[in-house]
Design a protein around this motif. Sequence first.
Motif, PDB file in Angstrom:
ATOM      1  N   LEU A  61      -6.112 -26.184  -8.508  1.00 48.01           N
ATOM      2  CA  LEU A  61      -6.088 -24.723  -8.212  1.00 48.01           C
ATOM      3  C   LEU A  61      -5.681 -23.955  -9.647  1.00 48.01           C
ATOM      4  N   LEU A  62      -5.003 -24.153 -10.327  1.00 50.29           N
ATOM      5  CA  LEU A  62      -4.606 -23.549 -11.587  1.00 50.29           C
ATOM      6  C   LEU A  62      -5.851 -23.558 -12.184  1.00 50.29           C
ATOM      7  N   ALA A  63      -6.400 -24.568 -12.514  1.00 48.35           N
ATOM      8  CA  ALA A  63      -7.699 -24.836 -13.348  1.00 48.35           C
ATOM      9  C   ALA A  63      -8.909 -24.003 -12.792  1.00 48.35           C
ATOM     10  N   GLY A  64      -9.010 -23.976 -11.603  1.00 50.10           N
ATOM     11  CA  GLY A  64     -10.045 -23.122 -10.846  1.00 50.10           C
ATOM     12  C   GLY A  64      -9.889 -21.644 -11.186  1.00 50.10           C
ATOM     13  N   ARG A  65      -8.816 -21.210 -11.039  1.00 49.28           N
ATOM     14  CA  ARG A  65      -8.487 -19.665 -11.532  1.00 49.28           C
ATOM     15  C   ARG A  65      -8.843 -19.494 -12.698  1.00 49.28           C
ATOM     16  N   ALA A  66      -8.309 -20.299 -13.718  1.00 55.92           N
ATOM     17  CA  ALA A  66      -8.889 -20.108 -15.281  1.00 55.92           C
ATOM     18  C   ALA A  66     -10.041 -20.199 -15.381  1.00 55.92           C
ATOM     19  N   VAL A  67     -11.098 -21.110 -14.619  1.00 57.07           N
ATOM     20  CA  VAL A  67     -12.439 -20.913 -14.863  1.00 57.07           C
ATOM     21  C   VAL A  67     -12.958 -19.454 -14.606  1.00 57.07           C
ATOM     22  N   GLY A  68     -12.743 -19.086 -13.447  1.00 59.03           N
ATOM     23  CA  GLY A  68     -13.139 -17.682 -12.713  1.00 59.03           C
ATOM     24  C   GLY A  68     -12.842 -16.629 -13.651  1.00 59.03           C
ATOM     25  N   LEU A  69     -11.531 -16.793 -14.464  1.00 62.33           N
ATOM     26  CA  LEU A  69     -11.257 -15.629 -15.121  1.00 62.33           C
ATOM     27  C   LEU A  69     -12.006 -15.749 -16.454  1.00 62.33           C
ATOM     28  N   ILE A  70     -12.155 -16.884 -17.139  1.00 62.07           N
ATOM     29  CA  ILE A  70     -13.070 -17.060 -18.397  1.00 62.07           C
ATOM     30  C   ILE A  70     -14.369 -16.843 -18.187  1.00 62.07           C
ATOM     31  N   VAL A  71     -15.112 -17.044 -17.093  1.00 62.91           N
ATOM     32  CA  VAL A  71     -16.516 -16.671 -16.752  1.00 62.91           C
ATOM     33  C   VAL A  71     -16.690 -15.161 -16.521  1.00 62.91           C
ATOM     34  N   ARG A  72     -15.547 -14.584 -16.224  1.00 61.89           N
ATOM     35  CA  ARG A  72     -15.722 -13.125 -15.834  1.00 61.89           C
ATOM     36  C   ARG A  72     -15.312 -12.369 -16.991  1.00 61.89           C
ATOM     37  N   ASN A  73     -14.657 -12.700 -18.108  1.00 60.51           N
ATOM     38  CA  ASN A  73     -14.215 -11.880 -19.224  1.00 60.51           C
ATOM     39  C   ASN A  73     -14.390 -12.512 -20.734  1.00 60.51           C
ATOM     40  N   LEU A  74     -15.121 -13.664 -20.801  1.00 63.45           N
ATOM     41  CA  LEU A  74     -15.278 -14.132 -21.903  1.00 63.45           C
ATOM     42  C   LEU A  74     -16.236 -13.357 -22.874  1.00 63.45           C
ATOM     43  N   GLN A  75     -17.272 -13.090 -22.207  1.00 61.76           N
ATOM     44  CA  GLN A  75     -18.533 -12.578 -23.019  1.00 61.76           C
ATOM     45  C   GLN A  75     -18.034 -10.983 -23.459  1.00 61.76           C
ATOM     46  N   SER A  76     -17.401 -10.379 -22.590  1.00 62.49           N
ATOM     47  CA  SER A  76     -16.889  -8.756 -22.833  1.00 62.49           C
ATOM     48  C   SER A  76     -15.844  -9.004 -24.141  1.00 62.49           C
ATOM     49  N   ALA A  77     -15.004  -9.999 -24.008  1.00 65.10           N
ATOM     50  CA  ALA A  77     -14.017  -9.975 -25.044  1.00 65.10           C
ATOM     51  C   ALA A  77     -14.893 -10.297 -26.769  1.00 65.10           C
ATOM     52  N   VAL A  78     -15.933 -11.214 -26.410  1.00 65.48           N
ATOM     53  CA  VAL A  78     -16.767 -11.482 -27.868  1.00 65.48           C
ATOM     54  C   VAL A  78     -17.551 -10.290 -28.194  1.00 65.48           C
ATOM     55  N   GLU A  79     -18.026  -9.637 -27.223  1.00 66.12           N
ATOM     56  CA  GLU A  79     -18.782  -8.240 -27.714  1.00 66.12           C
ATOM     57  C   GLU A  79     -17.933  -7.199 -28.052  1.00 66.12           C
ATOM     58  N   ASN A  80     -16.712  -7.138 -27.353  1.00 63.87           N
ATOM     59  CA  ASN A  80     -16.005  -5.877 -27.696  1.00 63.87           C
ATOM     60  C   ASN A  80     -14.495  -6.307 -28.117  1.00 63.87           C
ATOM     61  N   PRO A  81     -14.728  -6.968 -29.478  1.00 62.83           N
ATOM     62  CA  PRO A  81     -13.278  -7.654 -30.164  1.00 62.83           C
ATOM     63  C   PRO A  81     -12.001  -6.480 -30.069  1.00 62.83           C
ATOM     64  N   ASP A  82     -12.027  -5.213 -30.108  1.00 61.40           N
ATOM     65  CA  ASP A  82     -11.010  -4.467 -30.116  1.00 61.40           C
ATOM     66  C   ASP A  82     -10.807  -4.078 -28.874  1.00 61.40           C
ATOM     67  N   ASP A  83     -11.309  -4.392 -27.832  1.00 51.68           N
ATOM     68  CA  ASP A  83     -11.121  -3.810 -26.533  1.00 51.68           C
ATOM     69  C   ASP A  83      -9.954  -4.848 -25.841  1.00 51.68           C
ATOM     70  N   PRO A  84      -8.674  -4.465 -25.609  1.00 56.02           N
ATOM     71  CA  PRO A  84      -7.590  -5.058 -24.932  1.00 56.02           C
ATOM     72  C   PRO A  84      -7.957  -5.679 -23.562  1.00 56.02           C
ATOM     73  N   GLY A  85      -8.767  -4.854 -22.951  1.00 57.71           N
ATOM     74  CA  GLY A  85      -9.100  -5.089 -21.439  1.00 57.71           C
ATOM     75  C   GLY A  85      -9.142  -6.610 -20.938  1.00 57.71           C
ATOM     76  N   PRO A  86     -10.239  -7.376 -21.847  1.00 60.32           N
ATOM     77  CA  PRO A  86     -10.323  -8.602 -21.399  1.00 60.32           C
ATOM     78  C   PRO A  86      -9.428  -9.930 -21.773  1.00 60.32           C
ATOM     79  N   ARG A  87      -8.686  -9.280 -22.733  1.00 61.56           N
ATOM     80  CA  ARG A  87      -7.624 -10.150 -23.257  1.00 61.56           C
ATOM     81  C   ARG A  87      -6.637 -10.774 -22.763  1.00 61.56           C
ATOM     82  N   GLU A  88      -6.060  -9.967 -21.683  1.00 64.45           N
ATOM     83  CA  GLU A  88      -5.114 -10.376 -20.704  1.00 64.45           C
ATOM     84  C   GLU A  88      -5.414 -11.601 -19.694  1.00 64.45           C
TER      85      GLU A  88
END
Length: 234
Positions: A61-88
Motif C-alpha cells: 500500500l505504501l509502495a503503490g502510493r509512492a509509485v503514483g506520486l513519482i509517476v505524476r511528479n518526476l517529469q515536472s521536477a526534472v523539467e522545472n528544477p526551481d519549482d518547489p511544487g513537485p518536490r513535496e
Amino acid sequence: VPDMALKASVSGPGVRPQVALVDPDLAVGSPPGLTAACGADALGHAIEACMSRSANPISSLLAGRAVGLIVRNLQSAVENPDDPGPREPLALAATLAGAAFSVAGVVVPHAIAQALGGLLHVPHGLGVAVGTAVNLRFNAECCVEQYGELADCCGITADSPDEKAARFVDGIVELLGSVGLPDRVEVPDDAPDDLLERLVRNARESTPVPIKLNPRKIADAALAEMFRQVVSWK
C-alpha cells in the motif's frame, strides 16, 4: 575493469536514526540528471517492494502510493528544477518507498545496480534505472496482479488484467526515457571478454538477498541475459 570490486553497504541498529527530517525544499534547484536518477531509485524501491516475495499488504500500500506520486511528479521536477511544487510529493514518495522496502526488500534491479557500480562505476540511481525495464519485462508473467495494482495507483486503465499490466510497464519505461535516463550503460574499451560473467558473479556475491526475493527464479544464464540487455559495447 576490476575482477571482483564488490560494492557493499553497512547497516545495523547503530547507524539507524530514530527520527528522520525530510525537507523537500532542500531538493529545489537540483540538477535535472540528479533529480531523474534519484527519482528512478525511489521508483525502483517502490515497484520492487511490491514485487518482492516478502511483500505484505501494508508495504505494498505504501509502495503503490509512492509509485503514483513519482509517476505524476518526476517529469515536472526534472523539467522545472526551481519549482518547489513537485518536490513535496516526490519527497513523500521517497519516504513511503523507503518504509516499504525496509520491510519487503528490493529485487533484481538493485543487484544489477550494485554490480554495475562495483565493476563499471555506474552511479546507483542510474544503475537502478537501466535495470528497471528489463526487470519489469522479465517478471511480467508472474506479476500481472502486482502490475495491475500499481497501474491503478497511476490511473492506468485497460480492458483486461494482462493489458493493464502491459500498459503499466510501458508507462514506466516511457517515464524513465522522458526524464533523460538511458536504458543502457556504455562499457569501456578495455572491458574483459568475460565481463558478463563477472557482472553475474558480482551481483550474486554483493546482493544475494534481492535476487532471492525476486518473484521469478533467476538462473545465471537469465541474469547474464539481463546484463546483456543493459550494457552496450562502444
